[in-house]
Design a protein around this motif. Structure first.
Motif, short mmCIF file in Angstrom:
data_model
loop_
_atom_site.label_atom_id
_atom_site.label_comp_id
_atom_site.label_asym_id
_atom_site.label_seq_id
_atom_site.Cartn_x
_atom_site.Cartn_y
_atom_site.Cartn_z
N PRO A 65 -130.89 10.94 51.94
CA PRO A 65 -132.27 10.79 52.41
C PRO A 65 -132.32 10.89 53.94
O PRO A 65 -131.41 10.41 54.63
N LEU A 66 -133.36 11.51 54.44
CA LEU A 66 -133.64 11.69 55.87
C LEU A 66 -132.76 12.76 56.54
O LEU A 66 -133.00 13.10 57.69
N ALA A 67 -131.77 13.28 55.83
CA ALA A 67 -130.88 14.29 56.40
C ALA A 67 -131.16 15.67 55.81
O ALA A 67 -130.31 16.56 55.89
N GLY A 68 -132.35 15.87 55.26
CA GLY A 68 -132.65 17.14 54.61
C GLY A 68 -132.58 18.34 55.53
O GLY A 68 -132.07 19.39 55.15
N ALA A 69 -133.08 18.20 56.76
CA ALA A 69 -133.05 19.32 57.69
C ALA A 69 -131.61 19.68 58.03
O ALA A 69 -131.22 20.86 58.02
N TYR A 70 -130.81 18.67 58.32
CA TYR A 70 -129.41 18.90 58.68
C TYR A 70 -128.64 19.46 57.48
O TYR A 70 -127.89 20.43 57.61
N SER A 71 -128.82 18.86 56.31
CA SER A 71 -128.11 19.32 55.11
C SER A 71 -128.46 20.77 54.78
O SER A 71 -127.58 21.58 54.46
N ALA A 72 -129.74 21.09 54.84
CA ALA A 72 -130.16 22.47 54.55
C ALA A 72 -129.54 23.45 55.53
O ALA A 72 -129.09 24.54 55.14
N SER A 73 -129.49 23.07 56.79
CA SER A 73 -128.93 23.98 57.80
C SER A 73 -127.44 24.17 57.61
O SER A 73 -126.92 25.29 57.75
N LYS A 74 -126.72 23.11 57.26
CA LYS A 74 -125.28 23.23 57.09
C LYS A 74 -124.92 23.95 55.79
O LYS A 74 -123.90 24.64 55.72
N ALA A 75 -125.76 23.80 54.77
CA ALA A 75 -125.55 24.58 53.55
C ALA A 75 -125.76 26.07 53.82
O ALA A 75 -125.03 26.92 53.30
N ALA A 76 -126.75 26.37 54.64
CA ALA A 76 -126.98 27.77 55.01
C ALA A 76 -125.83 28.32 55.83
O ALA A 76 -125.40 29.47 55.63
N ALA A 77 -125.31 27.52 56.76
CA ALA A 77 -124.17 27.97 57.55
C ALA A 77 -122.96 28.22 56.66
O ALA A 77 -122.22 29.20 56.86
N GLU A 78 -122.75 27.35 55.69
CA GLU A 78 -121.67 27.54 54.72
C GLU A 78 -121.85 28.87 53.99
O GLU A 78 -120.88 29.64 53.82
N ALA A 79 -123.06 29.16 53.53
CA ALA A 79 -123.33 30.41 52.81
C ALA A 79 -123.07 31.63 53.69
O ALA A 79 -122.54 32.65 53.23
N LEU A 80 -123.44 31.53 54.98
CA LEU A 80 -123.16 32.63 55.89
C LEU A 80 -121.66 32.88 55.99
O LEU A 80 -121.20 34.02 56.04
N GLY A 81 -120.89 31.79 56.02
CA GLY A 81 -119.45 31.92 56.12
C GLY A 81 -118.84 32.60 54.90
O GLY A 81 -118.00 33.50 55.02
N HIS A 82 -119.26 32.17 53.71
CA HIS A 82 -118.73 32.78 52.49
C HIS A 82 -119.10 34.27 52.42
O HIS A 82 -118.28 35.11 52.01
#
Length: 292
Positions: free
Chosen positions: A150-167
């Motif tokens: 909770p409350l970390a949605g912006a950060y979590s979404a951004s880091k998940a996207a960064a992970e996807a860019l890496g893969h």
């Protein structure tokens, strides 16, 4: 391009974003001490100059990674000053708590600008220089990409996207001989933890400032060094993150149950709490029109 035996750091030419403090600054000092040539960029000129001086007067530039043209220009300049590029560490990132309903949309916009577009712009600019046998990209993601609080949605979404860019990038540049790694860190002893989520709203949910406790930064930096030396696919810190990652659904279920208490009150606090971004950001045009 010079080829390196996996296991070595000396002689490598490394570009680090977000190098003024935290992970970026400590990593720059450690790689320099091991014989690498580093180039630094970030948005805090005084701190960058100090780190550069400690790294043998390494080249550095002010650079807003959320500005495409600026990233293209600065990366080209720094690579020229290094005389080539072997490694890019896409480390620049920010965090700030956000209640998804009733929170300020500009927090999500700013977070995605730095943590996602900033990574993409960095990879796009540095890509032509590291696409060679011996080339390596390390993207600093987070355990938050896998387990969402909770409350970390912006950060979590951004880091998940960064992970996807890496893969994705890993598959797109494999034929060049270059490799891509992703770093997954839990709560480390940096401003990302203390300033980003050490808030009254977070404490209402957790009963303290963090979920797992703040881990020392040193092992994470050592892990990045090993990842660069061996061009590893993944690095984690603390060690137990490697156990959580393969069991993301289970870990998320545990978090969903464990953090029920206090969420409603925390959301009310978060909507008005004056929590800062972990790094002060340059003024940018707002990307969304606001209703009157």
């Amino acid at each position: 391009m010079k080829l390196f035996a996996d296991g070595g750091i000396a002689g490598r030419k490394v570009l680090i974003t977000g190098a003024a403090r935290g992970i970026g600054a400590v990593l720059a000092r450690q790689l320099h001490a091991k014989g690498a040539s580093v180039a630094l960029l970030g948005v805090e000129p005084e701190q960058l100059a100090e780190v550069a001086a400690e790294c043998g007067d390494a080249p550095w530039r002010y650079c807003d990674v959320g500005d495409f043209a600026q990233v293209e220009r600065v990366v080209a300049t720094l690579v020229a000053e290094l005389g080539g590029l072997d490694v890019v560490v896409a480390n620049a990132g920010i965090a700030k708590q956000l209640a998804l309903i009733g929170g300020d949309p500009s927090i999500l916009e700013e977070t995605l600008t730095v943590n996602v577009l900033g990574v993409y712009y960095t990879l796009r600019a540095a890509g032509p220089y590291i696409c060679h046998p011996g080339g390596y990209v390390l993207i600093v993601s987070s355990l938050a990409a896998a387990v969402n609080l909770p409350l970390a949605g912006a950060y979590s979404a951004s880091k998940a996207a960064a992970e996807a860019l890496g893969h994705t990038l890993r598959n797109e540049i494999r034929h060049t001989g270059a490799k891509v790694g992703i770093a997954y860190f839990a709560e480390l002893d940096t401003d990302m933890t203390t300033r980003g989520f050490g808030t009254a709203a977070a404490r209402e949910i957790l009963g303290r400032s963090t979920v797992s406790g703040v881990a020392p930064l040193g092992p994470a930096i050592d892990g990045i060094e090993r990842a660069i030396a061996r061009r590893k696919r993944q690095t984690v810190s603390p060690w137990w993150v490697s156990i959580v990652l393969p069991f993301r659904p289970i870990a998320q279920y545990v978090i969903d149950i464990a953090l029920r208490r206090g969420v409603a009150v925390a959301l009310e606090i978060a909507r008005t709490e004056d929590a800062p971004f972990t790094t002060d950001q340059p003024a940018r045009p707002r990307r969304m029109e606001r209703p009157a």
